[in-house]
Write a protein that holds these residues in place. Sequence first.
Motif, short mmCIF file in Angstrom:
data_model
loop_
_atom_site.label_atom_id
_atom_site.label_comp_id
_atom_site.label_asym_id
_atom_site.label_seq_id
_atom_site.Cartn_x
_atom_site.Cartn_y
_atom_site.Cartn_z
N ALA A 9 0.83 -1.20 0.00
CA ALA A 9 0.00 0.00 0.00
C ALA A 9 0.87 1.25 0.00
CB ALA A 9 -0.93 0.01 1.22
N GLY A 10 0.41 2.27 -0.70
CA GLY A 10 1.14 3.54 -0.73
C GLY A 10 0.88 4.40 0.48
N GLY A 11 -0.17 4.08 1.22
CA GLY A 11 -0.54 4.78 2.44
C GLY A 11 -1.67 4.02 3.09
N VAL A 12 -1.93 4.32 4.35
CA VAL A 12 -3.00 3.62 5.07
C VAL A 12 -3.82 4.61 5.88
CG1 VAL A 12 -1.83 1.38 5.23
CG2 VAL A 12 -1.42 3.11 7.00
N VAL A 13 -5.13 4.33 5.98
CA VAL A 13 -6.03 5.12 6.79
C VAL A 13 -6.47 4.28 7.98
CG1 VAL A 13 -8.16 6.49 6.84
CG2 VAL A 13 -6.86 6.29 4.71
N THR A 14 -6.44 4.86 9.16
CA THR A 14 -6.79 4.12 10.36
C THR A 14 -8.29 3.89 10.46
OG1 THR A 14 -7.24 6.05 11.78
CG2 THR A 14 -4.93 5.35 11.55
N LYS A 15 -8.68 3.03 11.39
CA LYS A 15 -10.08 2.94 11.80
C LYS A 15 -10.51 4.31 12.30
CE LYS A 15 -13.78 0.54 13.15
NZ LYS A 15 -14.70 1.68 13.01
N SER A 16 -11.78 4.64 12.11
CA SER A 16 -12.27 5.94 12.57
C SER A 16 -12.23 6.03 14.09
CB SER A 16 -13.69 6.19 12.08
OG SER A 16 -13.73 6.36 10.68
N ILE A 17 -11.60 7.10 14.58
CA ILE A 17 -11.43 7.33 16.01
C ILE A 17 -12.25 8.55 16.43
CG2 ILE A 17 -9.76 7.82 17.84
CD1 ILE A 17 -9.45 5.05 16.52
N ASN A 41 -14.55 1.98 18.62
CA ASN A 41 -13.18 2.49 18.65
C ASN A 41 -12.75 2.74 20.09
OD1 ASN A 41 -12.83 5.80 19.08
ND2 ASN A 41 -14.92 5.14 18.60
N PRO A 42 -11.44 2.71 20.36
CA PRO A 42 -10.94 2.93 21.72
C PRO A 42 -10.67 4.38 22.05
CG PRO A 42 -9.14 2.29 20.31
CD PRO A 42 -10.38 2.30 19.44
N SER A 43 -11.00 5.29 21.14
CA SER A 43 -10.78 6.72 21.32
C SER A 43 -9.28 7.02 21.52
CB SER A 43 -11.62 7.26 22.48
OG SER A 43 -11.64 8.68 22.49
N ALA A 44 -8.93 7.86 22.48
CA ALA A 44 -7.54 8.32 22.64
C ALA A 44 -6.56 7.19 22.91
CB ALA A 44 -7.46 9.35 23.76
N ALA A 45 -7.03 6.06 23.41
CA ALA A 45 -6.13 4.93 23.68
C ALA A 45 -5.50 4.39 22.40
CB ALA A 45 -6.90 3.81 24.39
N GLY A 65 -6.50 17.08 17.21
CA GLY A 65 -5.36 17.53 18.00
C GLY A 65 -4.55 16.38 18.57
N TRP A 66 -5.19 15.27 18.89
CA TRP A 66 -4.45 14.11 19.40
C TRP A 66 -3.44 13.61 18.36
CZ3 TRP A 66 -9.42 10.93 20.90
CH2 TRP A 66 -10.09 11.57 21.96
N PHE A 67 -3.82 13.70 17.09
CA PHE A 67 -3.02 13.10 16.03
C PHE A 67 -2.01 14.07 15.41
CE2 PHE A 67 -6.74 10.32 16.09
CZ PHE A 67 -6.14 9.07 16.01
N THR A 68 -2.19 15.36 15.64
CA THR A 68 -1.31 16.34 15.01
C THR A 68 0.15 16.09 15.38
OG1 THR A 68 -3.07 18.00 15.07
CG2 THR A 68 -0.83 18.80 14.77
N GLY A 69 0.99 15.97 14.34
CA GLY A 69 2.40 15.69 14.54
C GLY A 69 2.72 14.21 14.64
N ARG A 70 1.69 13.36 14.71
CA ARG A 70 1.89 11.92 14.83
C ARG A 70 1.57 11.17 13.54
NH1 ARG A 70 1.38 9.77 19.95
NH2 ARG A 70 2.20 7.89 18.94
N VAL A 71 0.82 11.82 12.63
CA VAL A 71 0.42 11.18 11.37
C VAL A 71 0.66 12.14 10.22
CG1 VAL A 71 -1.32 9.67 12.45
CG2 VAL A 71 -1.97 11.96 11.68
N SER A 72 0.52 11.63 9.00
CA SER A 72 0.74 12.46 7.82
C SER A 72 -0.42 13.40 7.55
CB SER A 72 0.96 11.56 6.60
OG SER A 72 2.09 10.73 6.77
N GLY A 73 -1.61 13.01 7.99
CA GLY A 73 -2.78 13.84 7.74
C GLY A 73 -4.01 13.26 8.42
N ILE A 74 -5.12 13.97 8.26
CA ILE A 74 -6.38 13.62 8.90
C ILE A 74 -7.44 13.41 7.82
CG2 ILE A 74 -8.19 14.34 10.50
CD1 ILE A 74 -5.58 13.95 11.93
N GLU A 75 -8.26 12.37 7.99
CA GLU A 75 -9.43 12.17 7.13
C GLU A 75 -10.69 12.28 7.99
OE1 GLU A 75 -9.69 9.05 3.90
OE2 GLU A 75 -11.23 8.25 5.26
N LEU A 76 -11.56 13.22 7.67
CA LEU A 76 -12.79 13.41 8.41
C LEU A 76 -13.85 12.43 7.92
CD1 LEU A 76 -11.25 16.11 8.86
CD2 LEU A 76 -13.49 17.23 8.96
N ASN A 77 -14.34 11.59 8.83
CA ASN A 77 -15.45 10.70 8.51
C ASN A 77 -16.74 11.48 8.66
OD1 ASN A 77 -17.48 8.79 8.37
ND2 ASN A 77 -16.44 7.28 9.62
#
Length: 295
Positions: free
Chosen positions: A42-50, A78-82, A112-124
């Motif tokens: 895969a060229g990239g991956v999207v997480t489960k919706s959190i 989903n486990p939320s912030a965990a 905000g939890w993910f900022t700086g930890r991932v390449s980007g955000i996808e809004l569900n």
Amino acid sequence: MVVLNPGPIEVGGIRLKNHLILAAGILGSTGASLARILRYGAGGVVTKSIGPAPMVGHPGPCLVVLEDGIINAMGLPNPSAAFMEELNVLQGEPVIASIFGGTPEEFRTVAGWFTGRVSGIELNLSCPHAEGYGAAIGSNPDLVEECTRAVASPGVPTWVKLTPNVTDITEIGLAAERGGADAIVAINTLKAMRISTSLRRPVLGNRYGGLSGRAIFPVAVRCVYDLYEACSIPIIGCGGVSTADNVIEMMMAGASAVEIGSAVIHDTRIFASIAGDLYSSDGLDAREVVGCAHV
């Protein structure tokens, strides 16, 4: 068949290894499974919706497998912030965090939890079977614009996943663009259900679900085509993609990359399989293909 020149690409502010991305909700619950899909091509991956708080989802059965598709009603478990611990094994990888919320403020908080930890955000903004979330928000252009702005304003690359369960998807795409989206993802699942004739009741525990898989591919192509005509930001095609020729068709409709979901259930190595047919050293530059069906 048209083939493409291989190599990394950048779409919507995110650098990917190729044009093929794992869609949200499929093998995206753990860092280990996401890392495995990346190893498989895969060229990239999207997480489960959190989301902003842990959720257990809908009661089972949650899945109906059809001849050419799948109906699911997971209910955004989903486990939320965990979940943040799962990102430890994915540092430096092209990971997009799928997030959801019930208000712009909740979207901002989770992003905000993910900022700086991932390449980007996808809004569900498109799940059709989670009351108060997903398509309940994503069918309202004003809310789409507000939620998008809440996430995009700090400058994190922001993709918005759209629902096809609206009268005019371009109205929603334009709202995401006004809100500052870097790209739009089209589409999420279609409203659907099955009824057991022997039990005389709906098969799914939630009664209603969302249809994905090959059956919705023509719908997704039409949505991408219409969005390309209306919007100026990149589009990531999603919905029923299972072959290299599907990828090319999506791109000709206007997609700059594609997400693959349901097809992974049948073959976890499908990214490498598609890439083997899609890429060649003498292939075309993707820019020659994207949107070429528009005349």
